[in-house]
Design a protein around this motif. Structure first.
Motif, PDB file in Angstrom:
ATOM      1  N   THR A  24      -2.189  11.225   6.927  1.00 50.80           N
ATOM      2  CA  THR A  24      -2.518  10.265   5.872  1.00 50.80           C
ATOM      3  C   THR A  24      -1.851   8.920   6.135  1.00 50.80           C
ATOM      4  N   ASP A  25      -0.591   8.966   6.559  1.00 53.33           N
ATOM      5  CA  ASP A  25       0.134   7.736   6.877  1.00 53.33           C
ATOM      6  C   ASP A  25      -0.531   7.001   8.038  1.00 53.33           C
ATOM      7  N   ALA A  26      -0.915   7.733   9.076  1.00 49.37           N
ATOM      8  CA  ALA A  26      -1.545   7.102  10.237  1.00 49.37           C
ATOM      9  C   ALA A  26      -2.861   6.435   9.847  1.00 49.37           C
ATOM     10  N   MET A  80       0.862  -1.186   0.000  1.00 52.07           N
ATOM     11  CA  MET A  80       0.000   0.000   0.000  1.00 52.07           C
ATOM     12  C   MET A  80       0.898   1.236   0.000  1.00 52.07           C
ATOM     13  N   VAL A  81       0.909   1.969  -1.103  1.00 52.66           N
ATOM     14  CA  VAL A  81       1.775   3.123  -1.263  1.00 52.66           C
ATOM     15  C   VAL A  81       1.077   4.362  -0.691  1.00 52.66           C
ATOM     16  N   ILE A  86       1.910  -4.160   3.416  1.00 53.65           N
ATOM     17  CA  ILE A  86       3.090  -3.363   3.736  1.00 53.65           C
ATOM     18  C   ILE A  86       2.877  -1.920   3.294  1.00 53.65           C
ATOM     19  N   VAL A  87       2.931  -0.995   4.234  1.00 53.88           N
ATOM     20  CA  VAL A  87       2.796   0.429   3.912  1.00 53.88           C
ATOM     21  C   VAL A  87       4.152   0.955   3.452  1.00 53.88           C
ATOM     22  N   GLU A  88       4.160   1.538   2.268  1.00 58.77           N
ATOM     23  CA  GLU A  88       5.383   2.091   1.686  1.00 58.77           C
ATOM     24  C   GLU A  88       5.201   3.586   1.464  1.00 58.77           C
ATOM     25  N   ASN A  89       5.989   4.400   2.111  1.00 61.40           N
ATOM     26  CA  ASN A  89       5.888   5.859   1.988  1.00 61.40           C
ATOM     27  C   ASN A  89       6.714   6.346   0.808  1.00 61.40           C
ATOM     28  N   TYR A  98      -1.791  -6.352  -6.082  1.00 57.77           N
ATOM     29  CA  TYR A  98      -0.706  -6.397  -5.109  1.00 57.77           C
ATOM     30  C   TYR A  98      -0.049  -5.035  -4.886  1.00 57.77           C
ATOM     31  N   THR A  99      -0.464  -4.031  -5.647  1.00 54.52           N
ATOM     32  CA  THR A  99      -0.020  -2.656  -5.409  1.00 54.52           C
ATOM     33  C   THR A  99      -1.247  -1.772  -5.306  1.00 54.52           C
ATOM     34  N   LEU A 100      -1.424  -1.141  -4.156  1.00 57.26           N
ATOM     35  CA  LEU A 100      -2.559  -0.267  -3.908  1.00 57.26           C
ATOM     36  C   LEU A 100      -2.027   1.132  -3.591  1.00 57.26           C
TER      37      LEU A 100
END
Length: 326
Positions: free
Chosen positions: A46-48, A36-37, A66-69, A90-92
């Motif tokens: 937004t990240d939280a 999850m980008v 997996i959160v990816e910043n 697999y990519t959101l």
């Protein structure tokens, strides 16, 4: 009996294989971690919110999320990356309405098209905005702000987090709709804008409720009006813009999950169901409320409709504000 020509037979077989492969993909999804980008740095609102959803989503899917910043360029870097990713679920992208519906009107050129490159998956929440004023401003309601602005053209100022942001566009919307001339003072981010608003160097600001609410509760700022159709539960005494005489004035922003265009609908629908279930959890709703956010579960079609409506209305607002970015 009509005979299938070899070309048609091959085409039909290819179509069947394609449908079959898509069905197999959807049934086995997910069999590896999902990415999850997030278009902003770790630690922000937004990240939280993305992480609040990612953890229970991983439990529901049975695979890590997996959160990816990927910060940069007002979210455009992350958007472009996801737009070019495989359309396999697999990519959101944990997107904001500013990136997908305002940036296309704001930037002269983008390397993604929100309509062509993304498949809406699930709305997450709306981030409410409030018009706030320094306590020294001689106005307590929107009607009084407008009256004061008309009496002192250019005399009242409003802060923003930068040219083309929600705070800037909302202020210009108010100028246009009310026939007034609030003077725009842009800052490089929310922190310096809020500092000068609290210090009285500027008079007004359209700010995220999450950051203004503590200042409102302590009396360091006063809430003038909520630019949305209904009142906010956290500020029940603060009227909406419609109640104050200006209809159809909604500058609330949303967060939502989108995927690359072409992602199988069976996968999209499953993700939509799982996110909507997560948003119904009391602990999730409570954590969102503490950030000034409201859960916004919606169907895939309803989410697409919200995106289309925003894409249709923001270009005129951006043009009226005279805001453009390279």
């Amino acid at each position: 009996m009509a005979r299938l020509l070899p070309g048609r037979l091959m085409l039909g077989a290819a179509v069947l294989c394609s449908f079959g492969w898509t069905a197999v993909q959807a049934q086995s999804y997910p069999n590896r971690p999902v990415r999850m980008v997030v278009p902003f740095p770790a630690g922000g609102s937004t990240d939280a919110t993305a992480r609040l959803i990612a953890e229970p989503l991983a439990q529901a899917l049975g695979q890590p999320v997996i959160v990816e910043n990927r910060p940069g360029a007002n979210g455009n870097i992350a958007a472009e990356q996801v737009a070019r990713a495989p359309a396999d679920g697999y990519t959101l992208f944990f997107a904001t309405s500013a990136i997908l519906t305002i940036n296309p009107a704001l930037y002269r050129s983008l390397r993604f098209d929100p309509r062509k490159d993304f498949q809406p998956v699930a709305m997450a929440c709306t981030n409410q905005v409030v018009l706030v004023a320094n306590p020294t401003v001689a106005a307590n309601t929107l009607e009084e702000v407008i009256r004061l602005a008309r009496a002192k053209p250019g005399g009242l100022t409003f802060a923003s987090t930068g040219n083309g942001g929600i705070a800037h566009l909302a202020g210009e919307m108010l100028n246009t709709r009310a026939g007034i001339s609030l003077r725009h003072i842009p800052y490089k981010g929310a922190a310096p804008a809020m500092q000068d608003l609290l210090g009285g160097q500027v008079d007004l600001m359209f700010d995220a409720l999450a950051t203004s609410l503590p200042q409102i509760e302590t009396g360091r700022l006063k809430a003038i009006a909520i630019p949305r159709p209904t009142r906010f539960a956290g500020l029940p005494k603060v009227p909406t813009f419609a109640e104050s005489g200006i209809d159809d004035f909604d500058v609330s922003v949303w967060n939502g999950v989108v995927a690359p265009a072409g992602t199988p609908m069976a996968i999209v629908e499953r993700l939509n169901r799982e996110v909507n279930r997560i948003l119904e959890r009391p602990e999730v709703r409570d954590k969102l409320a503490r950030q000034g956010l409201e859960p916004a579960p919606a169907t895939v079609d309803a989410f697409r409709g919200r995106m289309e409506a925003d894409l249709a209305r923001w270009p005129a607002i951006v043009k009226a504000a005279g805001a453009t970015l390279d």
